[in-house]
Design a protein around this motif. Structure first.
Motif, PDB file in Angstrom:
ATOM      1  N   LEU A   1       0.830  -1.208   0.000  1.00 14.23           N
ATOM      2  CA  LEU A   1       0.000   0.000   0.000  1.00 14.23           C
ATOM      3  C   LEU A   1       0.860   1.252   0.000  1.00 14.23           C
ATOM      4  O   LEU A   1       0.563   2.236  -0.669  1.00 14.23           O
ATOM      5  N   ARG A   2       1.965   1.237   0.762  1.00 11.27           N
ATOM      6  CA  ARG A   2       2.830   2.420   0.843  1.00 11.27           C
ATOM      7  C   ARG A   2       3.591   2.687  -0.446  1.00 11.27           C
ATOM      8  O   ARG A   2       3.986   3.827  -0.704  1.00 11.27           O
ATOM      9  N   GLY A   3       3.815   1.647  -1.263  1.00 12.87           N
ATOM     10  CA  GLY A   3       4.630   1.837  -2.451  1.00 12.87           C
ATOM     11  C   GLY A   3       3.959   1.461  -3.752  1.00 12.87           C
ATOM     12  O   GLY A   3       4.638   1.337  -4.774  1.00 12.87           O
ATOM     13  N   HIS A   4       2.638   1.279  -3.746  1.00 10.62           N
ATOM     14  CA  HIS A   4       1.948   0.794  -4.946  1.00 10.62           C
ATOM     15  C   HIS A   4       2.027   1.828  -6.067  1.00 10.62           C
ATOM     16  O   HIS A   4       1.629   2.986  -5.908  1.00 10.62           O
ATOM     17  N   ALA A   5       2.491   1.390  -7.242  1.00 11.24           N
ATOM     18  CA  ALA A   5       2.677   2.306  -8.371  1.00 11.24           C
ATOM     19  C   ALA A   5       1.355   2.842  -8.913  1.00 11.24           C
ATOM     20  O   ALA A   5       1.333   3.896  -9.557  1.00 11.24           O
ATOM     21  N   GLY A   6       0.263   2.136  -8.647  1.00 12.93           N
ATOM     22  CA  GLY A   6      -1.028   2.566  -9.164  1.00 12.93           C
ATOM     23  C   GLY A   6      -1.765   3.553  -8.274  1.00 12.93           C
ATOM     24  O   GLY A   6      -2.888   3.957  -8.599  1.00 12.93           O
ATOM     25  N   LEU A   7      -1.152   3.942  -7.159  1.00 14.49           N
ATOM     26  CA  LEU A   7      -1.775   4.879  -6.230  1.00 14.49           C
ATOM     27  C   LEU A   7      -1.027   6.197  -6.202  1.00 14.49           C
ATOM     28  O   LEU A   7       0.209   6.213  -6.270  1.00 14.49           O
ATOM     29  N   GLU A   8      -1.773   7.292  -6.072  1.00 15.98           N
ATOM     30  CA  GLU A   8      -1.145   8.585  -5.842  1.00 15.98           C
ATOM     31  C   GLU A   8      -0.543   8.603  -4.435  1.00 15.98           C
ATOM     32  O   GLU A   8      -0.965   7.847  -3.551  1.00 15.98           O
ATOM     33  N   GLU A   9       0.431   9.482  -4.217  1.00 15.71           N
ATOM     34  CA  GLU A   9       1.104   9.523  -2.918  1.00 15.71           C
ATOM     35  C   GLU A   9       0.124   9.761  -1.777  1.00 15.71           C
ATOM     36  O   GLU A   9       0.211   9.123  -0.719  1.00 15.71           O
ATOM     37  N   GLU A  10      -0.838  10.676  -1.969  1.00 15.32           N
ATOM     38  CA  GLU A  10      -1.810  10.942  -0.911  1.00 15.32           C
ATOM     39  C   GLU A  10      -2.622   9.700  -0.602  1.00 15.32           C
ATOM     40  O   GLU A  10      -2.918   9.403   0.563  1.00 15.32           O
ATOM     41  N   ASP A  11      -2.984   8.937  -1.633  1.00  7.28           N
ATOM     42  CA  ASP A  11      -3.750   7.709  -1.419  1.00  7.28           C
ATOM     43  C   ASP A  11      -2.911   6.667  -0.696  1.00  7.28           C
ATOM     44  O   ASP A  11      -3.416   5.924   0.156  1.00  7.28           O
ATOM     45  N   ARG A  12      -1.636   6.586  -1.025  1.00  3.80           N
ATOM     46  CA  ARG A  12      -0.761   5.640  -0.312  1.00  3.80           C
ATOM     47  C   ARG A  12      -0.748   5.941   1.183  1.00  3.80           C
ATOM     48  O   ARG A  12      -0.831   5.033   2.019  1.00  3.80           O
ATOM     49  N   LEU A  13      -0.647   7.213   1.510  1.00  2.00           N
ATOM     50  CA  LEU A  13      -0.614   7.605   2.915  1.00  2.00           C
ATOM     51  C   LEU A  13      -1.937   7.311   3.603  1.00  2.00           C
ATOM     52  O   LEU A  13      -1.980   6.735   4.692  1.00  2.00           O
ATOM     53  N   CYS A  14      -3.024   7.700   2.964  1.00  2.00           N
ATOM     54  CA  CYS A  14      -4.340   7.545   3.594  1.00  2.00           C
ATOM     55  C   CYS A  14      -4.734   6.079   3.730  1.00  2.00           C
ATOM     56  O   CYS A  14      -5.198   5.643   4.791  1.00  2.00           O
ATOM     57  N   PHE A  15      -4.552   5.302   2.673  1.00  2.00           N
ATOM     58  CA  PHE A  15      -4.970   3.908   2.725  1.00  2.00           C
ATOM     59  C   PHE A  15      -4.079   3.083   3.645  1.00  2.00           C
ATOM     60  O   PHE A  15      -4.546   2.147   4.301  1.00  2.00           O
ATOM     61  N   SER A  16      -2.793   3.416   3.730  1.00  2.00           N
ATOM     62  CA  SER A  16      -1.941   2.703   4.676  1.00  2.00           C
ATOM     63  C   SER A  16      -2.322   3.051   6.114  1.00  2.00           C
ATOM     64  O   SER A  16      -2.236   2.209   7.007  1.00  2.00           O
ATOM     65  N   ALA A  17      -2.779   4.295   6.346  1.00  2.00           N
ATOM     66  CA  ALA A  17      -3.255   4.667   7.680  1.00  2.00           C
ATOM     67  C   ALA A  17      -4.509   3.887   8.040  1.00  2.00           C
ATOM     68  O   ALA A  17      -4.656   3.389   9.174  1.00  2.00           O
ATOM     69  N   ILE A  18      -5.426   3.752   7.100  1.00  2.00           N
ATOM     70  CA  ILE A  18      -6.637   2.975   7.344  1.00  2.00           C
ATOM     71  C   ILE A  18      -6.283   1.511   7.600  1.00  2.00           C
ATOM     72  O   ILE A  18      -6.852   0.858   8.486  1.00  2.00           O
ATOM     73  N   TYR A  19      -5.324   0.995   6.847  1.00  2.00           N
ATOM     74  CA  TYR A  19      -4.887  -0.390   7.035  1.00  2.00           C
ATOM     75  C   TYR A  19      -4.381  -0.610   8.460  1.00  2.00           C
ATOM     76  O   TYR A  19      -4.733  -1.599   9.117  1.00  2.00           O
ATOM     77  N   VAL A  20      -3.552   0.315   8.950  1.00  2.00           N
ATOM     78  CA  VAL A  20      -3.042   0.190  10.322  1.00  2.00           C
ATOM     79  C   VAL A  20      -4.189   0.251  11.326  1.00  2.00           C
ATOM     80  O   VAL A  20      -4.193  -0.480  12.325  1.00  2.00           O
ATOM     81  N   GLN A  21      -5.177   1.090  11.071  1.00  2.00           N
ATOM     82  CA  GLN A  21      -6.331   1.155  11.972  1.00  2.00           C
ATOM     83  C   GLN A  21      -7.090  -0.164  11.987  1.00  2.00           C
ATOM     84  O   GLN A  21      -7.562  -0.618  13.036  1.00  2.00           O
ATOM     85  N   PHE A  22      -7.231  -0.788  10.818  1.00  2.00           N
ATOM     86  CA  PHE A  22      -7.869  -2.108  10.772  1.00  2.00           C
ATOM     87  C   PHE A  22      -7.076  -3.114  11.605  1.00  2.00           C
ATOM     88  O   PHE A  22      -7.661  -3.934  12.330  1.00  2.00           O
ATOM     89  N   LEU A  23      -5.746  -3.081  11.502  1.00  2.00           N
ATOM     90  CA  LEU A  23      -4.920  -3.985  12.300  1.00  2.00           C
ATOM     91  C   LEU A  23      -5.123  -3.729  13.790  1.00  2.00           C
ATOM     92  O   LEU A  23      -5.229  -4.677  14.590  1.00  2.00           O
ATOM     93  N   MET A  24      -5.165  -2.450  14.180  1.00  2.00           N
ATOM     94  CA  MET A  24      -5.319  -2.116  15.596  1.00  2.00           C
ATOM     95  C   MET A  24      -6.678  -2.562  16.122  1.00  2.00           C
ATOM     96  O   MET A  24      -6.811  -2.945  17.287  1.00  2.00           O
ATOM     97  N   GLN A  25      -7.701  -2.547  15.258  1.00  2.00           N
ATOM     98  CA  GLN A  25      -9.010  -3.043  15.680  1.00  2.00           C
ATOM     99  C   GLN A  25      -9.018  -4.561  15.782  1.00  2.00           C
ATOM    100  O   GLN A  25      -9.595  -5.135  16.705  1.00  2.00           O
ATOM    101  N   ARG A  26      -8.402  -5.206  14.811  1.00  2.00           N
ATOM    102  CA  ARG A  26      -8.407  -6.671  14.809  1.00  2.00           C
ATOM    103  C   ARG A  26      -7.589  -7.236  15.969  1.00  2.00           C
ATOM    104  O   ARG A  26      -7.980  -8.209  16.609  1.00  2.00           O
ATOM    105  N   PHE A  27      -6.426  -6.616  16.220  1.00  2.00           N
ATOM    106  CA  PHE A  27      -5.538  -7.097  17.272  1.00  2.00           C
ATOM    107  C   PHE A  27      -5.579  -6.105  18.439  1.00  2.00           C
ATOM    108  O   PHE A  27      -4.588  -5.450  18.750  1.00  2.00           O
ATOM    109  N   ARG A  28      -6.723  -6.007  19.083  1.00  2.00           N
ATOM    110  CA  ARG A  28      -6.932  -5.012  20.130  1.00  2.00           C
ATOM    111  C   ARG A  28      -6.030  -5.228  21.342  1.00  2.00           C
ATOM    112  O   ARG A  28      -5.751  -4.289  22.081  1.00  2.00           O
ATOM    113  N   SER A  29      -5.590  -6.444  21.549  1.00  2.81           N
ATOM    114  CA  SER A  29      -4.737  -6.710  22.710  1.00  2.81           C
ATOM    115  C   SER A  29      -3.269  -6.393  22.443  1.00  2.81           C
ATOM    116  O   SER A  29      -2.451  -6.421  23.359  1.00  2.81           O
ATOM    117  N   ARG A  30      -2.919  -6.075  21.198  1.00  2.00           N
ATOM    118  CA  ARG A  30      -1.533  -5.774  20.856  1.00  2.00           C
ATOM    119  C   ARG A  30      -1.231  -4.301  21.142  1.00  2.00           C
ATOM    120  O   ARG A  30      -2.061  -3.424  20.928  1.00  2.00           O
TER     121      ARG A  30
END
Length: 290
Positions: A173-202
């Motif tokens: 997500l951070r380096g995908h050639a098909g995404l604009e830089e702003e999208d890389r940043l935003c979608f990778s942030a959402i991805y991390v939020q999904f991880l934090m929700q899934r692994f709430r005890s981490r």
């Protein structure tokens, strides 16, 4: 769906910005949207997302994202569809014989078949699809599509699968050639939020290790950027980029406040910001947490 997660705001952000991805997971065409707004901006049309087309010949599409069983989902979606129909077809125009009403369709994206109520047959006008099944098909057909990596924490049954693939998914997500830089940043942030929700005890440190240290990060473009700037700078950048989108822009004073947050607070903000509806929500959060 492997785990109950809060996804409505994130999905409105993802598919509102990329309705073409919604078409991919829906398995059907959607009109090219002139605008796409989540329900918080359209209180008179109570649904998760409204796609408004650029041309009058194309339909508006009212969307719901449903990841638990609820018998009311089809009636609620139909009410939203009719509300949008009334909004875009003025009464005075409807009384003209030569007026052609703007079409409004409805679509529900379910997590899996277990979320589909038995009442579905009573609403044949509402289209629906199952996210888990469609992403599995997409992974076979187009494995490089960013939406597969982005939504893996939401749909995968196995925690081990999510954790094992987290480094490659995040760096893709951070380096995908098909995404604009702003999208890389935003979608990778959402991805991390999904991880934090899934692994709430981490802990945040464990989440960082999950995405950044389980692969030799120096071998990836995103990894080199994280090494050069440090993880703190990465958290700051993705948080600011997503705040800009969610809050509709930040003034210099608020930007300075966010940039001054220590890493632990920046991570708390990254987890909370998808619940924000305006700059006022950010200001209230900063007042109690900064």
């Amino acid at each position: 769906m492997a785990i109950r997660m809060e996804t409505d705001r994130a999905f409105a952000e993802i598919f509102g910005h990329r309705p073409d991805w919604l078409a991919l997971v829906a398995g059907r065409e959607f009109p090219l949207a002139a605008s796409a707004q989540p329900k918080v901006f359209k209180p008179k049309v109570e649904c998760d997302l409204v796609l408004e087309p650029s041309g009058v010949a194309d339909p508006h599409v009212v969307c719901e994202f449903q990841f638990y069983h609820d018998h009311s989902i089809f009636p609620r979606t139909e009410i939203a569809r009719l509300s949008q129909w009334r909004r875009v077809n003025p009464v005075e125009e409807c009384r003209k014989r030569d007026y052609v009403p703007q079409r409004v369709e409805a679509f529900i994206l379910f997590g899996d078949r277990g979320h589909l109520p038995t009442e579905a047959d009573r609403f044949p006008q509402i289209h629906h699809a199952f996210l888990g099944e469609r992403l599995a098909e997409l992974e076979r057909e187009a494995p490089d599509c960013p939406i597969i990596a982005l939504l893996r924490p939401v749909v995968a049954d196995s925690d081990t699968e999510v954790e094992t693939k987290a480094p490659q998914d995040y760096h893709a997500l951070r380096g995908h050639a098909g995404l604009e830089e702003e999208d890389r940043l935003c979608f990778s942030a959402i991805y991390v939020q999904f991880l934090m929700q899934r692994f709430r005890s981490r802990s945040p440190e464990e989440i960082r290790a999950m995405i950044g240290e389980l692969l030799p990060v120096e071998e990836t473009r995103a990894g080199r950027e994280l090494i050069e700037r440090g993880f703190e700078r990465g958290v700051e950048q993705v948080t600011l980029a997503l705040l800009e989108r969610v809050c509709g822009g930040l003034d210099s004073r608020l930007r300075v406040q966010v940039e001054a947050l220590p890493l632990a607070k920046a991570e708390e903000l990254a987890l909370a910001l998808l619940d924000f509806r305006s700059v006022a929500d950010l200001q209230a959060w900063l007042a109690t947490h900064a």
